[in-house]
Enzyme design. Sequence first.
Site, PDB file in Angstrom:
ATOM      1  N   ASP A   1     -45.659  51.935 -10.836  1.00 12.39           N
ATOM      2  CA  ASP A   1     -45.657  51.293  -9.520  1.00 12.39           C
ATOM      3  C   ASP A   1     -45.802  52.334  -8.417  1.00 12.39           C
ATOM      4  O   ASP A   1     -46.465  52.101  -7.406  1.00 12.39           O
ATOM      5  CB  ASP A   1     -44.352  50.510  -9.317  1.00 12.39           C
TER       6      ASP A   1
ATOM      7  N   CYS B   1     -10.198  24.890   0.977  1.00 11.03           N
ATOM      8  CA  CYS B   1     -11.117  25.751   0.226  1.00 11.03           C
ATOM      9  C   CYS B   1     -10.404  26.327  -0.993  1.00 11.03           C
ATOM     10  O   CYS B   1      -9.327  26.928  -0.854  1.00 11.03           O
ATOM     11  CB  CYS B   1     -11.624  26.879   1.117  1.00 11.03           C
TER      12      CYS B   1
ATOM     13  N   LYS C   1     -50.114  22.421 -20.725  1.00  6.70           N
ATOM     14  CA  LYS C   1     -50.387  21.858 -19.404  1.00  6.70           C
ATOM     15  C   LYS C   1     -49.424  22.515 -18.414  1.00  6.70           C
ATOM     16  O   LYS C   1     -48.247  22.196 -18.374  1.00  6.70           O
ATOM     17  CB  LYS C   1     -50.201  20.344 -19.410  1.00  6.70           C
TER      18      LYS C   1
ATOM     19  N   LYS D   1     -47.629  14.110 -22.310  1.00  7.93           N
ATOM     20  CA  LYS D   1     -46.479  14.488 -21.480  1.00  7.93           C
ATOM     21  C   LYS D   1     -45.212  14.501 -22.339  1.00  7.93           C
ATOM     22  O   LYS D   1     -44.904  13.507 -23.010  1.00  7.93           O
ATOM     23  CB  LYS D   1     -46.313  13.516 -20.313  1.00  7.93           C
TER      24      LYS D   1
ATOM     25  N   CYS E   1     -14.142  34.094   4.544  1.00  7.99           N
ATOM     26  CA  CYS E   1     -13.914  33.592   3.192  1.00  7.99           C
ATOM     27  C   CYS E   1     -14.701  34.472   2.213  1.00  7.99           C
ATOM     28  O   CYS E   1     -15.901  34.691   2.409  1.00  7.99           O
ATOM     29  CB  CYS E   1     -14.373  32.144   3.061  1.00  7.99           C
TER      30      CYS E   1
ATOM     31  N   TYR F   1     -49.408  53.328  -8.179  1.00  4.99           N
ATOM     32  CA  TYR F   1     -50.182  52.238  -7.581  1.00  4.99           C
ATOM     33  C   TYR F   1     -49.978  52.211  -6.065  1.00  4.99           C
ATOM     34  O   TYR F   1     -50.937  52.115  -5.292  1.00  4.99           O
ATOM     35  CB  TYR F   1     -49.759  50.903  -8.204  1.00  4.99           C
TER      36      TYR F   1
END
Length: 660
Positions: free
Chosen positions: A34, A402, A114, A310, A425, A37
């Site tokens: 990478d 909570c 598909k 399908k 939180c 590149y």
Amino acid sequence: MQIEQARERVEQLTSQLNEASYQYYVLDRPEISDFEYDKLLRELENLEEAFPELRSPNSPTVRVGGQALSSFEKVTHTVQMGSLQDAFSEQEMLQFDQRVREKLSEFQYVVEPKIDGLSVSLEYRDGEFFRGSTRGDGFIGEDVTANLRTIHSIPLRLRETLPYLEVRGEVYMPREKFLKLVEQQELEEEQPFKNPRNAAAGSLRQKDSKIAAERGLDIFVFNIQQIEGKELSSHKESLDYLTSLGFKTVPQYKLVSNIEQALEEIRRIGDAREQFSFDIDGAVVKIDDFNQRELLGAGAKYPKWAMAFKYPPEEKPTVLKEIEVNVGRTGVLTPVAVFDPILLAGTSVSRAVLHNQDFIDEKDIRIGDTILVRKAGDIIPEVVAVVSHGEQSEPFRLPENCPVCGSPVIHNEDEVAVRCENPECPATRLRNIIHFASRGAMNIEGLGIANVTALVEQGLIQSTADLYSLQKEDLLNLERFADKSAENLINAIQGSKQNPLWRLLFGLGIRNVGQSVAKLLCEKFADINQLMEAKPEDISAIYGVGDVMADNIVKFFQQPKTKELIEKLAQAGVNMKSEQVEKGTALQGLTFVLTGTLPTMTRDQAKALIEAAGGKVTGSVSKKTSYVVAGEEAGSKLTKAQNLGISILKEEQLKELLAK
């Protein structure tokens, strides 16, 4: 460097980068790193900047995206991009085969997965990609060339030059990319995509191709629509040829001799679904020979030479053991069903999200019930229905506090979600800090999602206030930072202390308080202390702030954790005072709506000018609207204004009004 030398180097770099993309994205066997590149790409970008005349529409540099479009042009398909008839059982496939045998005695099928994505057309002239479009209604689609150019597996230049070629493919989003995108959308409090197909469709229709480039889209090509300069006689031959041209063709296509072999291949593909890195929703069976396809022809809706099988969603019963309540990064309390493990689509499943209280109430889901579970889109488990209630089961209710921090939860009338709005939180910490640092809020450059995540995971910050105690040395201990980048981020954090108060208010993440409302609050209150002491009626008296929003603001500032956070930010030196700008009175008492694209200014710029002159800008047209300022491609707002008899202004007329 002379232009001829530059031209030669540009061609060399283009060839190297195209080959690298082909090896990496099509063959999945990268030959360069990478880093290498990116280095080559940077050199090409520099050359194109120095010699703009050498920049090609199909340069590898277009992969990163370009300018945003205002709209998509329509494209008429000269060859219809039709759909296939679906079969939902093997019996229907046998009936399809019987119809084929009524006209053909000897033939072969090609069976292929598909792909569940968005169908597109890719067109090439003299071997160069010049246009890509969506399927649309099969006859007319939209030009999405700029976005398609960002997909690395699409060859911008064919490996063999043809006068003309049009192929059809399916753009999709790999599951891994989809899950990362959903995580990012949740962090940024955006509505996440429901499945990879919707994500692919939404990404491909982004008007800003840079956003499309970031989404990690991919494509499989599965058909030749039109071709000049080459004769092909069968589907398998055409797929093989497309592969040789550099396309990433539909995987695992197979030539079979009869329907029994086709059904065997359909079963094999179905069993292997979980091994794919992408979604499929079936398998396609096609007559291989093109002449035989012509003989079979087409019906009113579908060709008679192909059928799409399908796969049915697999559903299984299990017993619900408990309902956990998780707190997401946006503070939303999400109930999660925990049940006896079952095998679905090849994997063991024991949990499924129950979304919210309304979902639980609608299906009357109770602990101890026997429930029916399936995988939506073969990815995300979901509870379909309750088969039977358990003995002595009782309706489930979300907690009033909570489960992470113990703060009271809030249920606003305008949404189904129940959420914790404690700004500190632990469950919402990451999202809160990301939002606080974002461009629209405190605008701390270099503090994006990845860096915030690293800081939180390493325990360097627990809240937004902790950002201001970070030292350069803290950052240097992280892999992501070098000396200069660490120094730049610390400077950006310290610089944000001088931001106007409205940025801080928006950055605090108060429910429903956007930039506009934050600015209105700063016009009314001289500093944050006045705002924190305000009553709901003081806030709702501001034009553009309703009762519900005012109530949210008051409740937010009444929380002990909020007061503690504000005190910490103030001690760190963050600005807490409003810039009391004296406004003009030229447009006082007038309300404006902006629509369309203005010739010389953005809508934000026009809004700022109107507000500076004492006017108000709202988002919807009503009888109370004084003027609608309309630019190009103005839509329904302009139509509504005309129907109500409201005065319409062009940009020049607005400027004249402001000058008065």
